[in-house]
Design a protein around this motif. Structure first.
Motif, PDB file in Angstrom:
ATOM      1  N   SER A 275     -12.186 -10.571 -10.977  1.00 39.15           N
ATOM      2  CA  SER A 275     -13.638 -10.521 -11.096  1.00 39.15           C
ATOM      3  C   SER A 275     -14.077  -9.271 -11.839  1.00 39.15           C
ATOM      4  CB  SER A 275     -14.310 -10.578  -9.717  1.00 39.15           C
ATOM      5  OG  SER A 275     -14.331  -9.298  -9.129  1.00 39.15           O
TER       6      SER A 275
ATOM      7  N   HIS B 243       0.814  -1.221   0.000  1.00 40.47           N
ATOM      8  CA  HIS B 243       0.000   0.000   0.000  1.00 40.47           C
ATOM      9  C   HIS B 243       0.848   1.271   0.000  1.00 40.47           C
ATOM     10  CE1 HIS B 243       0.836  -0.346   4.306  1.00 40.47           C
ATOM     11  NE2 HIS B 243       0.477   0.915   4.426  1.00 40.47           N
TER      12      HIS B 243
ATOM     13  N   ARG C 153      -1.136 -15.704   2.428  1.00 46.71           N
ATOM     14  CA  ARG C 153      -1.505 -16.476   3.614  1.00 46.71           C
ATOM     15  C   ARG C 153      -0.672 -17.746   3.629  1.00 46.71           C
ATOM     16  NH1 ARG C 153      -7.325 -17.439   0.941  1.00 46.71           N
ATOM     17  NH2 ARG C 153      -6.643 -18.796  -0.744  1.00 46.71           N
TER      18      ARG C 153
ATOM     19  N   GLY D  92      -9.219  -6.844  -7.252  1.00 42.80           N
ATOM     20  CA  GLY D  92      -9.907  -7.873  -6.484  1.00 42.80           C
ATOM     21  C   GLY D  92      -9.230  -8.116  -5.145  1.00 42.80           C
ATOM     22  N   GLU D  93      -9.883  -8.918  -4.323  1.00 40.94           N
ATOM     23  CA  GLU D  93      -9.290  -9.234  -3.021  1.00 40.94           C
ATOM     24  C   GLU D  93      -7.938  -9.890  -3.241  1.00 40.94           C
ATOM     25  OE1 GLU D  93     -11.654 -11.860  -0.534  1.00 40.94           O
ATOM     26  OE2 GLU D  93      -9.856 -12.207   0.685  1.00 40.94           O
ATOM     27  N   LYS D  94      -6.962  -9.467  -2.475  1.00 45.01           N
ATOM     28  CA  LYS D  94      -5.621 -10.018  -2.655  1.00 45.01           C
ATOM     29  C   LYS D  94      -4.961 -10.224  -1.313  1.00 45.01           C
ATOM     30  CE  LYS D  94      -4.501  -6.578  -5.328  1.00 45.01           C
ATOM     31  NZ  LYS D  94      -3.733  -6.882  -6.505  1.00 45.01           N
ATOM     32  N   GLY D  95      -3.978 -11.064  -1.267  1.00 47.91           N
ATOM     33  CA  GLY D  95      -3.288 -11.248  -0.007  1.00 47.91           C
ATOM     34  C   GLY D  95      -2.269 -12.365  -0.058  1.00 47.91           C
TER      35      GLY D  95
ATOM     36  N   TYR E 235      -2.588 -14.624  -3.451  1.00 44.58           N
ATOM     37  CA  TYR E 235      -3.808 -14.712  -4.264  1.00 44.58           C
ATOM     38  C   TYR E 235      -4.323 -13.326  -4.634  1.00 44.58           C
ATOM     39  CZ  TYR E 235      -5.918 -13.778   0.266  1.00 44.58           C
ATOM     40  OH  TYR E 235      -6.218 -13.206   1.454  1.00 44.58           O
ATOM     41  N   ASP E 236      -4.903 -13.235  -5.819  1.00 42.74           N
ATOM     42  CA  ASP E 236      -5.508 -12.019  -6.338  1.00 42.74           C
ATOM     43  C   ASP E 236      -6.782 -12.444  -7.049  1.00 42.74           C
ATOM     44  OD1 ASP E 236      -3.058  -9.867  -6.292  1.00 42.74           O
ATOM     45  OD2 ASP E 236      -2.319 -11.865  -6.801  1.00 42.74           O
ATOM     46  N   LEU E 237      -7.895 -11.960  -6.599  1.00 47.86           N
ATOM     47  CA  LEU E 237      -9.169 -12.385  -7.188  1.00 47.86           C
ATOM     48  C   LEU E 237      -9.451 -11.638  -8.492  1.00 47.86           C
ATOM     49  CD1 LEU E 237     -11.873 -14.001  -6.807  1.00 47.86           C
ATOM     50  CD2 LEU E 237     -12.778 -11.874  -5.843  1.00 47.86           C
TER      51      LEU E 237
END
Ligand code: IPM
Ligand code: MG
Length: 353
Positions: A163, A86, A149, A144-147, A159-161
């Motif tokens: 959509s 960020h 884990r 998209g949601e990313k992170g 992961y990166d969604l």
């Protein structure tokens, strides 16, 4: 003739690397036109991070919102590579695109006369290139949601969604069809519908929108094939409409087909025609500050600004003609095999104006 009731405010966000060098030339060209333009500059990207701790400071975002149009350089700074995502310079351009709802990214690519030798393609193939990539800019894996884990097996996983919702696809499809209507009436929608659900929705919605544009010939192409066709026979394309990630990749590829990534401008527009204008190239830290960068993409971005946000199409045409004639006369920066400095290239364009 278009008259401007008030002087137009242009936000200049030079950014990192070669951004300040190339936007300075674009600004000189804009100033030379004798239009009623006011300029205000603000830091963005790594430069802003080092000054304020934020790659997109509140004051910069405010200026971008207040301005009639934004001229953006480039962001990306090696000294920021280790920062949390960020805080990275790239977040500044992604944040501007999202905050200002700049969803339609226009990336035209056309071979300038005399640059056949600079193209990575054979001259007869390159000469046929006159295409426009309409890239969606507010969705896809970018947003998209990313992170990161740890999986149950104890493995790190990123992961990166990917959509899109149908509203996002519809508005970029409309931008693509409208662009095709203004050009040669051909629209190729690029997706990966043989594998991705996101792309299946994309294709379904593009086909629905096509009903409103009977005068546009619509085709569909898988992105891997499109990458191949772009070098095999780029002359087949008029307008390409595609998602954020595929458009990012295909536009870099298209740039080498016309000679250099230092030549391609872009416009990022909202629903109302407000826009951010930037070269498609990055900050090129390896040549930053050396006066080697090609300012043409930034100068041509200023032309797009005049056309799409400032109601000055004739001035846009003048700039594009000046760049074409400077190149045709042999003025070239190092990326095109020449010896011109950034400033000398700007001078050549100004002289041609
Ligand atoms: C572009 C750039 C950006 C993108 C980066 C700098 C975030 O590559 O404008 O094409 O991926 O969109
Ligand atoms: Mg890119």
């Amino acid at each position: 003739m278009v008259t401007m009731a008030h002087s137009s405010l242009i936000a200049i966000l030079p950014g990192d690397g070669i951004g300040p060098e190339v936007t300075a030339e674009a600004r000189r060209v804009l100033e030379a036109l004798g239009l009623d333009l006011a300029f205000e500059e603000a830091p963005v990207g790594g430069a802003a991070y080092h000054q304020t701790g934020n790659p997109l400071p509140e004051a910069t975002l405010d200026l971008a919102k207040r301005a009639d149009a934004i001229l953006f350089g480039s962001v990306g700074e090696p000294s920021c590579d280790a920062l949390a995502r960020h805080l990275r310079p790239e977040q500044a351009i992604l944040g501007l695109r999202k905050e200002l709802a700049l969803f339609a990214n226009l990336r035209p690519a056309k071979l300038f006369a005399g640059l056949e030798d600079a193209s990575a393609l054979r001259p007869e193939v390159a000469r046929a290139i006159d295409l426009l990539i309409v890239r969606e800019l507010n969705g896809d894996v970018y947003f998209g949601e990313k992170g990161m884990r740890t999986t149950d097996a104890g493995l790190r996983q990123g992961y990166d969604l990917m959509s899109y919702d149908e509203g996002e696809v519809r508005r970029i499809a409309i931008a693509g069809f409208a662009a095709a209507q203004r050009r040669r009436g051909k629209l190729c929608s690029v997706d990966k519908a043989n594998v991705l659900e996101t792309s299946q929705l994309w294709r379904d919605v593009v086909i629905e929108v096509a009903a409103d544009y009977p005068d546009v010939a619509l085709s569909h192409m898988y992105v891997d094939n499109a990458a191949m066709q772009l070098v095999r026979d780029p002359g087949q394309f008029d307008v390409i409409v595609t998602g954020n990630l595929f458009g990012d990749i295909l536009s870099d590829q298209a740039s080498m087909c016309v000679g250099s990534i230092g030549l391609l401008p872009s416009a990022s527009l909202d629903e109302g025609g407000k826009g951010l204008y930037e070269p498609i190239h990055g900050s090129a830290p390896d040549i930053a500050g050396q006066g080697k960068a090609n300012p043409c993409a930034a100068i041509l971005s200023a032309a797009l600004m005049l056309r799409h946000s400032l109601g000055q199409p004739a001035a846009a045409d003048r700039i594009e003609a000046a760049v074409a004639s400077a190149l045709a006369a042999g003025h070239r920066t190092a990326d095109l095999g020449g010896t011109c400095s950034t400033k000398a290239m700007g001078d050549a364009v100004l002289a041609a104006l």
